[in-house]
Design a protein around this motif. Structure first.
Motif, PDB file in Angstrom:
ATOM      1  N   UNK A  34      -4.737  -9.329  -5.367  1.00  8.61           N
ATOM      2  CA  UNK A  34      -5.548  -8.473  -4.360  1.00  8.61           C
ATOM      3  C   UNK A  34      -4.975  -8.170  -3.052  1.00  8.61           C
ATOM      4  N   UNK A  35      -4.860  -6.911  -2.974  1.00  9.29           N
ATOM      5  CA  UNK A  35      -4.199  -6.313  -1.812  1.00  9.29           C
ATOM      6  C   UNK A  35      -5.316  -5.653  -0.962  1.00  9.29           C
ATOM      7  N   UNK A  36      -5.524  -5.928   0.369  1.00  8.91           N
ATOM      8  CA  UNK A  36      -6.345  -5.336   1.253  1.00  8.91           C
ATOM      9  C   UNK A  36      -5.455  -4.059   1.836  1.00  8.91           C
ATOM     10  N   UNK A  37      -6.056  -3.076   1.780  1.00  8.99           N
ATOM     11  CA  UNK A  37      -5.438  -1.803   2.312  1.00  8.99           C
ATOM     12  C   UNK A  37      -5.627  -1.848   3.724  1.00  8.99           C
ATOM     13  N   UNK A  38      -4.839  -1.557   4.628  1.00 12.58           N
ATOM     14  CA  UNK A  38      -4.836  -1.683   5.926  1.00 12.58           C
ATOM     15  C   UNK A  38      -5.258  -0.328   6.720  1.00 12.58           C
ATOM     16  N   UNK A  39      -6.597  -0.129   7.218  1.00 16.12           N
ATOM     17  CA  UNK A  39      -6.670   1.180   8.001  1.00 16.12           C
ATOM     18  C   UNK A  39      -6.731   1.138   9.272  1.00 16.12           C
ATOM     19  N   UNK A  40      -6.503  -0.014   9.948  1.00 22.41           N
ATOM     20  CA  UNK A  40      -6.418  -0.021  11.461  1.00 22.41           C
ATOM     21  C   UNK A  40      -7.028  -1.426  11.767  1.00 22.41           C
ATOM     22  N   UNK A  41      -7.074  -1.590  13.275  1.00 18.10           N
ATOM     23  CA  UNK A  41      -7.240  -2.915  13.690  1.00 18.10           C
ATOM     24  C   UNK A  41      -8.673  -3.656  13.403  1.00 18.10           C
ATOM     25  N   UNK A  42      -9.859  -2.576  13.568  1.00 20.48           N
ATOM     26  CA  UNK A  42     -11.085  -3.275  13.450  1.00 20.48           C
ATOM     27  C   UNK A  42     -11.234  -3.447  11.956  1.00 20.48           C
ATOM     28  N   UNK A  43     -10.878  -2.497  11.111  1.00 23.95           N
ATOM     29  CA  UNK A  43     -11.013  -2.702   9.613  1.00 23.95           C
ATOM     30  C   UNK A  43     -10.073  -4.117   9.317  1.00 23.95           C
ATOM     31  N   UNK A  44      -8.899  -3.950   9.885  1.00 23.13           N
ATOM     32  CA  UNK A  44      -8.140  -5.361   9.415  1.00 23.13           C
ATOM     33  C   UNK A  44      -8.672  -6.591   9.758  1.00 23.13           C
TER      34      UNK A  44
ATOM     35  N   UNK B 148       1.796   2.511  -3.138  1.00 18.80           N
ATOM     36  CA  UNK B 148       3.090   2.070  -3.939  1.00 18.80           C
ATOM     37  C   UNK B 148       3.548   0.728  -3.720  1.00 18.80           C
ATOM     38  N   UNK B 149       3.204   0.075  -2.647  1.00 18.90           N
ATOM     39  CA  UNK B 149       3.378  -1.379  -2.373  1.00 18.90           C
ATOM     40  C   UNK B 149       2.663  -2.046  -3.477  1.00 18.90           C
ATOM     41  N   UNK B 150       1.359  -1.926  -3.683  1.00 18.49           N
ATOM     42  CA  UNK B 150       0.694  -2.454  -4.644  1.00 18.49           C
ATOM     43  C   UNK B 150       1.186  -2.245  -6.055  1.00 18.49           C
ATOM     44  N   UNK B 151       1.464  -1.272  -6.270  1.00 20.36           N
ATOM     45  CA  UNK B 151       2.206  -0.516  -7.629  1.00 20.36           C
ATOM     46  C   UNK B 151       3.546  -1.316  -7.812  1.00 20.36           C
ATOM     47  N   UNK B 152       4.338  -1.559  -6.885  1.00 23.05           N
ATOM     48  CA  UNK B 152       5.476  -2.150  -6.913  1.00 23.05           C
ATOM     49  C   UNK B 152       5.473  -3.625  -7.183  1.00 23.05           C
ATOM     50  N   UNK B 153       4.316  -4.219  -6.823  1.00 20.38           N
ATOM     51  CA  UNK B 153       4.266  -5.637  -6.889  1.00 20.38           C
ATOM     52  C   UNK B 153       3.248  -5.706  -8.075  1.00 20.38           C
ATOM     53  N   UNK B 154       2.741  -4.825  -8.818  1.00 16.86           N
ATOM     54  CA  UNK B 154       1.960  -4.936  -9.841  1.00 16.86           C
ATOM     55  C   UNK B 154       0.717  -5.791  -9.559  1.00 16.86           C
ATOM     56  N   UNK B 155       0.209  -5.396  -8.289  1.00 17.17           N
ATOM     57  CA  UNK B 155      -1.041  -6.120  -8.060  1.00 17.17           C
ATOM     58  C   UNK B 155      -2.221  -5.349  -8.827  1.00 17.17           C
ATOM     59  N   UNK B 156      -2.949  -6.288  -9.323  1.00 18.70           N
ATOM     60  CA  UNK B 156      -4.123  -5.674 -10.213  1.00 18.70           C
ATOM     61  C   UNK B 156      -5.398  -4.978  -9.444  1.00 18.70           C
ATOM     62  N   UNK B 157      -5.656  -5.767  -8.396  1.00 21.79           N
ATOM     63  CA  UNK B 157      -6.830  -5.205  -7.608  1.00 21.79           C
ATOM     64  C   UNK B 157      -6.437  -4.836  -6.045  1.00 21.79           C
ATOM     65  N   UNK B 158      -7.109  -3.579  -5.674  1.00 22.20           N
ATOM     66  CA  UNK B 158      -6.804  -3.255  -4.166  1.00 22.20           C
ATOM     67  C   UNK B 158      -8.187  -3.165  -3.801  1.00 22.20           C
ATOM     68  N   UNK B 159      -8.317  -3.781  -2.572  1.00 21.14           N
ATOM     69  CA  UNK B 159      -9.474  -3.558  -1.685  1.00 21.14           C
ATOM     70  C   UNK B 159      -9.419  -2.706  -0.520  1.00 21.14           C
ATOM     71  N   UNK B 160     -10.486  -1.884  -0.525  1.00 22.17           N
ATOM     72  CA  UNK B 160     -10.439  -0.633   0.602  1.00 22.17           C
ATOM     73  C   UNK B 160     -11.631  -1.010   1.726  1.00 22.17           C
ATOM     74  N   UNK B 161     -11.162  -0.927   2.710  1.00 25.40           N
ATOM     75  CA  UNK B 161     -12.352  -1.241   3.803  1.00 25.40           C
ATOM     76  C   UNK B 161     -12.132  -0.201   4.793  1.00 25.40           C
ATOM     77  N   UNK B 162     -12.934   1.028   4.812  1.00 30.16           N
ATOM     78  CA  UNK B 162     -12.747   2.029   5.806  1.00 30.16           C
ATOM     79  C   UNK B 162     -14.138   1.795   6.796  1.00 30.16           C
ATOM     80  N   UNK B 163     -14.285   3.053   7.543  1.00 29.65           N
ATOM     81  CA  UNK B 163     -15.606   3.193   8.293  1.00 29.65           C
ATOM     82  C   UNK B 163     -16.774   2.548   7.400  1.00 29.65           C
ATOM     83  N   UNK B 164     -16.884   3.245   6.279  1.00 25.47           N
ATOM     84  CA  UNK B 164     -18.240   3.184   5.517  1.00 25.47           C
ATOM     85  C   UNK B 164     -18.366   1.554   5.355  1.00 25.47           C
TER      86      UNK B 164
END
Lengths: 458, 458
Positions: free
Chosen positions: B365-375, B406-422
């Motif tokens: 699982x990779x968490x995408x980084x949208x900025x400090x508060x989200x991180x 593309x980092x997730x793809x290169x590492x063949x990570x099967x799940x990505x977690x997105x945390x934006x404002x919503x």
């Protein structure tokens, strides 16, 4: 019998029990590294000497184990050169390979060599032996394992934060209480800037480190002796006497270093790391200005871990460095890494007796061998037992009972299965618990259940 | 940029994906060895040359990597000796250590050196690299791993039986169909005895091995050419044309070798091993008289494993030997062992694409980084996710979405977690399945459950 064979000084054999303990340590570290997204790589034991030489200083070069070229190793050396007996020059002629001295230089070489295949940031871990021709002494070996994790290609301080969480998780899993110490090279640079002499940082940290032992007056005297002007020593007073919480220390530092841009940057970095870690660690983390390991190498955060309940040196360390790969012509790659000291951790876990029984027990069940017919039945039961995941064996010879039982004792096998005439007739097994002495007559299924239920101490 | 650094020829770097595959192989072998009561040991990479020299024949001695003595390595060599340029004599003066060539000699050295601490029978396994200064070529390396298991101090044939079960279990777990071939040195000795010429065994086995390719007449012609008398060739006919089930083969052999005591002993041993294994293996086991590997070394059973679905040499081998430790002055210790060829098994699993996904996936699982508060929020979720045993990471920099994906793809990570404002406002996470593209808004607990349920392909 002829003379007993031996191994080179400074090297070790690892017995089954030592291996089980070491595997417990390595597996724990490995699991936690993987939990944080680090991937394992391995590099060859031998590197070209051109890769290794000049990377560890003049002393380090001398400690490299060099490998004699195969074939006609004297081909490229003239009679005159031979008779010159200039060892470094001679070695350069007859050896082109050496054993790796650490995992950092091979990692840098790996990153540069494979840069087209790598996606940055690259989070790698590596657990392999390294070799140093050091004078062997207690606790210092010529072959020992390093357990490194590094992230290269990212300047984000979240990497520092996660490495501290890794350290905390690993020692929590070991059950070892530690203090994580953190410093920043930029703060030390700020202090040097403030007193106008960059080369005095080491003197200062060494002096500060002695405060508890020799008292403030003597520390100040040492600083003066090191050639630091009175005015600078005056300015250093709040740093020498720095105390309180991390927040209090940072507030003091911020005041002292208010005119140093780099110093303030270091404080900011420390504040970021400490604030992100707030409440997430089981072990204390402490700002320690005397921490100056690898001063010429680290450029940002510096870490070190001390065990709280055992007198031993640092058991883990690391830090942020710039330009790891610059030595191989690929500049501008920042990285941060940690390294667990497996040998010292081994000693700590031994002293505190912290190995879980399940980690060090090997065979769980021994079948005593009473003869061919009985052994045939045991072999059938063994198949079911092993299919259930139980580590089991049969004594291969129908030896005397006493001999077989001492084998079980020597291997610390917790359960023994006995199949004699009676059991054979009933197609059952007498299971003996070697700790309690208790015996039960069981079917194969019952036997498996019984051992699975006792798995925590088998 | 300066010239790319490289590694010595015949050595390899292992990338994360290669390491994951290799670890799967090693862990499988390790687990099965442990299931049968074998315990791991490790010995140093460097052994004294006095331990290694003379154990592998003259050719082997030349293939040893020798380590230049540290300090003044020319101390013990005169000018005359230097100018003599006699390489073996020179090497003996400047090197006293070498890299291990296999795991067998170090094991023999270990047993003799530690004999007071060992309880026999000693069942050990050892998985470590070895080094040979062979000319590198496709599939042959100068550094490679061996995976050996041996039992010493027991002459019981149950050891042979269990080693065959180990082989069968390991390849069953890999999903590789194999044929286990078994022979016995004593049968070969019986044949030699029968024709009156012990030194002709190799010629005979080589000729028999060609039957399918060149036909019976040519085989007989070759035997005659090798100097075997017509009468002996006549007697050999049933052996050359040996076919049928193992039982049929053994019956024929028993008849042919009826006058050879040692030959009959060999047949009896084979019969014992095959009868105990009857019905317990998933893979076929076959008596093969052409099997003559390590003829000078083995004294009883000889084993070899061939993959059925890939054209490749032997992928596992072994046998019974007497007097392993005799070379170090401790006679009379019989042993039997096997060795898995990790590099070839790696190739076989690659060709058949048999790696389970769970073994080769690293980060789940990779968490995408949208900025400090989200991180900050992601870091909190990460703690729970990792505590549940999920391998997860956050992209350390708030880089462009495309770069992170593309980092997730290169590492063949099967799940990505997105945390934006919503998501941040709701304290939830959008989970994206990278294979199906499906997205779900989840709480931390739901996220963990979802990934745990998909664990077979994550």
């Amino acid at each position: 019998m002829s003379q007993k064979p031996s191994i080179p000084k400074g090297t070790r054999d690892f017995s089954p029990i030592e291996m089980a303990k070491r595997n417990y340590i390595f597996n724990t570290i490995r699991e936690v590294y993987a939990l944080y997204g680090f991937q394992q790589i391995e590099t060859p034991a031998m590197e070209n000497l051109s890769t290794l030489m000049g990377k560890y200083g003049e002393e380090g070069d001398k400690l490299l184990f060099k490998i004699l070229n195969s074939g006609d190793c004297l081909r490229d050396i003239s009679d005159e050169q031979l008779l010159e007996r200039n060892i470094p020059r001679f070695a350069a002629c007859v050896c082109e390979k050496g054993l790796r001295y650490d995992l950092t230089v091979p990692f840098a070489r790996y990153v540069v060599q494979h840069r087209e295949e790598l996606t940055l940031p690259f989070k790698r871990y590596q657990i392999q032996p390294v070799w140093r021709a050091d004078r062997p002494q207690k606790g210092r070996y010529r072959e020992f394992y390093q357990c490194d994790a590094d992230v290269v290609g990212s300047e984000s301080l979240l990497n520092e934060v996660e490495l501290m969480q890794i350290i905390d998780t690993v020692f929590t899993r070991f059950g070892v209480r530690v203090c994580i110490k953190i410093n920043n090279r930029k703060i030390l640079s700020g202090i040097a800037e403030m007193i106008g002499q960059a080369d005095k940082i080491v003197d200062i940290t060494v002096a500060i480190d002695k405060l508890d032992k020799i008292g403030l007056d003597n520390v100040n005297a040492e600083l003066a002796e090191a050639g630091i002007p009175a005015e600078a020593i005056e300015k250093l007073q709040p740093i020498i006497q720095l105390s309180g919480s991390n927040e209090e220390k940072l507030a003091t530092m911020r005041e002292v270093l208010k005119d140093s841009e780099i110093g303030l940057k270091g404080i900011e970095e420390c504040e970021f790391i400490l604030s992100k870690l707030k409440g997430s660690l089981n072990n204390p983390i402490e700002l320690d200005l005397t921490l100056a390991r690898g001063l010429n190498y680290y450029t940002g955060a510096i870490f070190e871990v001390k065990a709280l309940d055992v007198e031993i040196g640092s058991i883990t360390g690391g830090g942020r460095y710039d330009n790891l790969t610059g030595i191989f012509g690929m500049p501008g790659l920042s990285g941060v890494g940690i390294s667990f000291g497996a040998d010292r951790i081994f000693d700590v876990l031994n002293q505190l007796d912290l190995y879980p029984k399940s980690a060090v027990n090997t065979t769980q069940l021994l079948f005593v061998n009473f003869g061919e017919a009985e052994a045939d039945f045991c072999m059938k039961v063994l198949q079911s037992v092993r299919a259930a995941g139980i580590r089991a064996e049969i004594y291969p010879d129908a030896a005397k009972m006493k001999k077989q039982m001492s084998y079980a004792n020597a291997k610390a096998i917790p359960f023994v299965a006995l199949v004699g005439e009676t059991e054979l007739a009933e197609q059952k097994v007498t299971l003996k618990n070697m700790e309690t002495g208790e015996q039960q007559l069981l079917t194969t299924e019952e036997l498996i259940k019984c051992i699975m239920h006792n798995v925590e101490w088998a």
